[in-house]
Design an enzyme around this catalytic site. Structure first.
Site, short mmCIF file in Angstrom:
data_model
loop_
_atom_site.label_atom_id
_atom_site.label_comp_id
_atom_site.label_asym_id
_atom_site.label_seq_id
_atom_site.Cartn_x
_atom_site.Cartn_y
_atom_site.Cartn_z
N LYS A 21 0.82 -1.22 0.00
CA LYS A 21 0.00 0.00 0.00
C LYS A 21 0.86 1.28 0.00
CE LYS A 21 -3.68 -2.45 -0.17
NZ LYS A 21 -3.96 -3.41 0.84
C1 LIG Z 1 -10.02 -3.76 -1.01
C2 LIG Z 1 -9.34 -4.35 0.18
N1 LIG Z 1 -9.98 -4.42 1.35
C3 LIG Z 1 -9.40 -4.95 2.44
C4 LIG Z 1 -8.13 -5.44 2.42
C5 LIG Z 1 -7.54 -6.05 3.64
O1 LIG Z 1 -6.45 -5.33 4.13
P1 LIG Z 1 -5.33 -6.06 5.01
O2 LIG Z 1 -4.47 -6.87 4.11
O3 LIG Z 1 -4.57 -4.89 5.63
O4 LIG Z 1 -6.01 -6.87 6.04
C6 LIG Z 1 -7.41 -5.39 1.23
C7 LIG Z 1 -6.03 -5.92 1.17
O5 LIG Z 1 -5.31 -5.81 0.24
C8 LIG Z 1 -8.03 -4.84 0.07
O6 LIG Z 1 -7.38 -4.80 -1.10
#
Ligand SMILES: Cc1ncc(COP(=O)(O)O)c(C=O)c1O
Length: 406
Positions: free
Chosen positions: A206
Site C-alpha cells: 500500500k
Molecule cells: C479492497 C481491500 N480491502 C481490504 C483489504 C484487507 O487489508 P489487510 O491486508 O490490511 O487486512 C485489502 C487488502 O489488500 C483490500 O485490497
C-alpha cells in the site's frame, strides 16, 4: 519512453530474451533510514504496544485525511470488522457491497453474523454502481440493509455522494473500503472525511506501510469510541490510561477482540506518513506514463478517471480487448510473467470463491464484474519503481500484445 518492440521479437515464453532478467513485483514497500530509526527508538522505549505512538499516529493520520477521528487496527481486515461492528451489523441484517474486491470486504459482514448482498459495478471505474445499489435496495422487502460497503477499486474513489444519499435514505451507513485509496481525492476532498467510516490498510503493497495495519477514519465521536473498545476486547479504558491514573479497575462492556496496532508499527506509520505525498505523486506519474504509452495499443484498455477525481493508484489494472487478440488473458498473463513482469489479477469476484458459492448457492449474477474479471491484468505499480522499471513494463506489454494481435 522507449521505442516499441517490433512484432518479430520472440517472446520469452517461446524461448526469446525476457525484457528483464529479474522479476519486477506488482507492488512492494519502500523503507528508508528514518523509518528504521523510528522503529529502533520505540524498541528501546517503555512502550511496545498501547503506548504514546498509537495516539500520535491516529491524530496525525486523521488530520492528513481530513477526518475528526482515526482509530488504528492490526490490519485493514480487522479495521473492516470494526467498521461492520460500529455500523451495528448483526444476525438478520444485510450489507450491500461489490463483488469485485478482495474477499475481506465481504467477509467483515459475515464476521458480524450478517449477510452480504452483492450489487454490480460500473463498467468504467469497476466501482459499485449506484443504480445497481438502488435496484438492489428497492428489491428488498424489509429494510434489513444497515450498510453499503463501497470499495475504491485500484485507488479510484467510488461514487461516494450518490452512495451516501442512498445509504441515508435507507437509514444505513456508508462504509468506504479505501484500502486502495489512501490520498485519493473526490470532488476536492481527500477520502477519509467523506463516508460515515473510511477504512485503510497498511499492508506492504500500500501507499504507507506498518507491516500489517489498518485504520478507520470517521467524524463521529461515538463511532470512534465504539471502534476503540471493539479493538481492545470491548474494554472501556486503555492500559496506559489506567497506569497513568494509578488504577487497576476496568470493565468489559461488549464482546471485542485484540485488534490493536503496536507502537512499533505506529512509529513506522508516522515516519512513512512524512513521505506519503511524495509516494502518491510518484504513483500518479507512473499512471500517466502508462496511459500515454498504451494509447496506441488497440487491445489494451487503460483505467478511466472520472471528472472531479484524483485516484491514488494502488493498482494499475488494464483490461484486454480479447476480441483483438489471438490469445486469452491466461496466455497473455503467462507471457508477461515470462518477460519477468510480475503481473497479477484483481480480483476473482467474491461470489465465485468456493466458500461463497457453497454458503450462498443462489447468488445473483454480476455481468459487468464477471466480464471485467476475464480481461483484467494488474501491471506493477508502486512508488519505488524506477523509470527503467516503468519502461520495462511498457516494453513487455507492447511486445506481448503486439505479438498476439489479430
Ligand atoms: C479492497 C481491500 N480491502 C481490504 C483489504 C484487507 O487489508 P489487510 O491486508 O490490511 O487486512 C485489502 C487488502 O489488500 C483490500 O485490497
Amino acid at each position: 519512453m522507449s521505442a516499441l518492440p517490433t512484432k518479430l521479437e520472440t517472446l520469452a515464453i517461446h524461448g526469446g530474451m525476457p525484457v528483464r532478467t529479474k522479476l519486477l513485483p506488482y507492488g512492494r514497500q519502500s523503507l528508508d533510514d528514518a523509518d528504521v530509526q523510528a522503529v529502533v527508538e520505540v524498541l528501546k522505549s517503555d512502550w511496545l504496544t498501547t503506548g504514546p505512538k498509537v495516539g500520535e499516529f491516529e491524530e496525525r493520520f486523521a488530520a492528513w485525511v481530513g477526518a475528526r477521528h482515526a482509530v488504528s487496527f492490526s490490519s485493514g481486515t480487522a479495521a473492516l470488522h470494526g467498521a461492520a461492528f460500529a455500523a451495528g451489523l448483526g444476525p438478520g441484517d444485510e450489507a450491500i457491497t461489490t463483488p469485485l474486491t478482495f474477499c475481506a470486504t465481504a467477509n467483515c459482514i459475515l464476521y458480524q453474523g450478517a449477510t452480504p448482498v452483492f450489487a454490480d459495478v460500473s463498467a468504467d471505474t469497476l466501482n459499485l454502481d449506484p443504480s445497481e445499489v438502488a435496484r438492489t435496495l428497492s428489491a428488498r422487502t424489509s429494510s434489513r440493509v444497515k450498510a453499503i460497503i463501497a470499495v475504491d477499486y485500484a485507488g479510484h474513489p467510488a461514487a461516494l455522494d450518490e452512495l451516501g444519499e442512498l445509504a441515508k435514505a435507507h437509514d444505513a451507513l456508508l462504509i468506504e473500503d479505501a484500502c486502495h485509496a489512501l490520498g485519493a481525492e473526490y470532488r476536492g476532498k481527500r477520502v477519509g472525511g467523506i463516508a460515515d467510516m473510511t477504512v485503510f490498510s497498511f499492508h506492504p503493497v500500500k501507499h504507507l506501510t506498518t507491516g500489517e495495519g489498518g485504520m478507520v477514519a470517521t467524524d463521529d465521536a461515538r463511532v470512534a469510541e465504539a471502534l476503540r473498545r471493539f479493538r481492545n476486547h470491548g474494554i472501556s479504558s486503555e492500559a496506559r490510561e489506567r497506569q497513568e491514573a494509578g488504577q487497576w479497575f476496568y470493565e468489559m462492556v461488549l464482546l471485542g477482540f485484540n485488534y490493536r496496532l503496536t507502537d512499533i508499527a505506529c512509529a513506522l506509520g508516522l515516519s512513512q506518513l512524512d513521505r506519503l505525498a511524495t509516494n502518491l505523486a510518484r504513483r500518479r506519474e507512473i499512471a500517466a506514463h502508462y496511459k500515454s504509452a498504451f494509447r496506441n495499443l488497440p487491445s489494451v484498455v487503460t483505467p478511466t478517471v472520472r471528472d472531479g477525481v484524483d485516484p491514488a493508484w494502488h493498482l494499475y489494472p488494464i483490461r484486454l480487448r480479447l476480441e483483438k487478440l489471438a490469445a486469452g488473458r491466461t496466455e497473455i498473463f503467462r507471457a508477461l510473467r515470462a518477460e519477468n513482469i510480475g503481473v497479477n489479477v484483481h480480483y476473482i469476484p467474491v461470489h465465485r470463491h468456493p466458500y461463497y458459492r457453497e454458503r450462498f448457492p443462489s447468488q445473483g449474477s454480476y455481468p459487468v464484474a464477471e466480464d471485467a474479471y476475464e480481461r483484467l491484468i494488474s501491471l506493477p505499480m508502486f512508488h519505488g519503481m524506477t523509470d527503467v522499471d516503468v519502461e520495462d513494463v511498457i516494453r513487455a506489454v507492447s511486445k506481448v500484445v503486439s505479438s498476439y494481435a489479430k
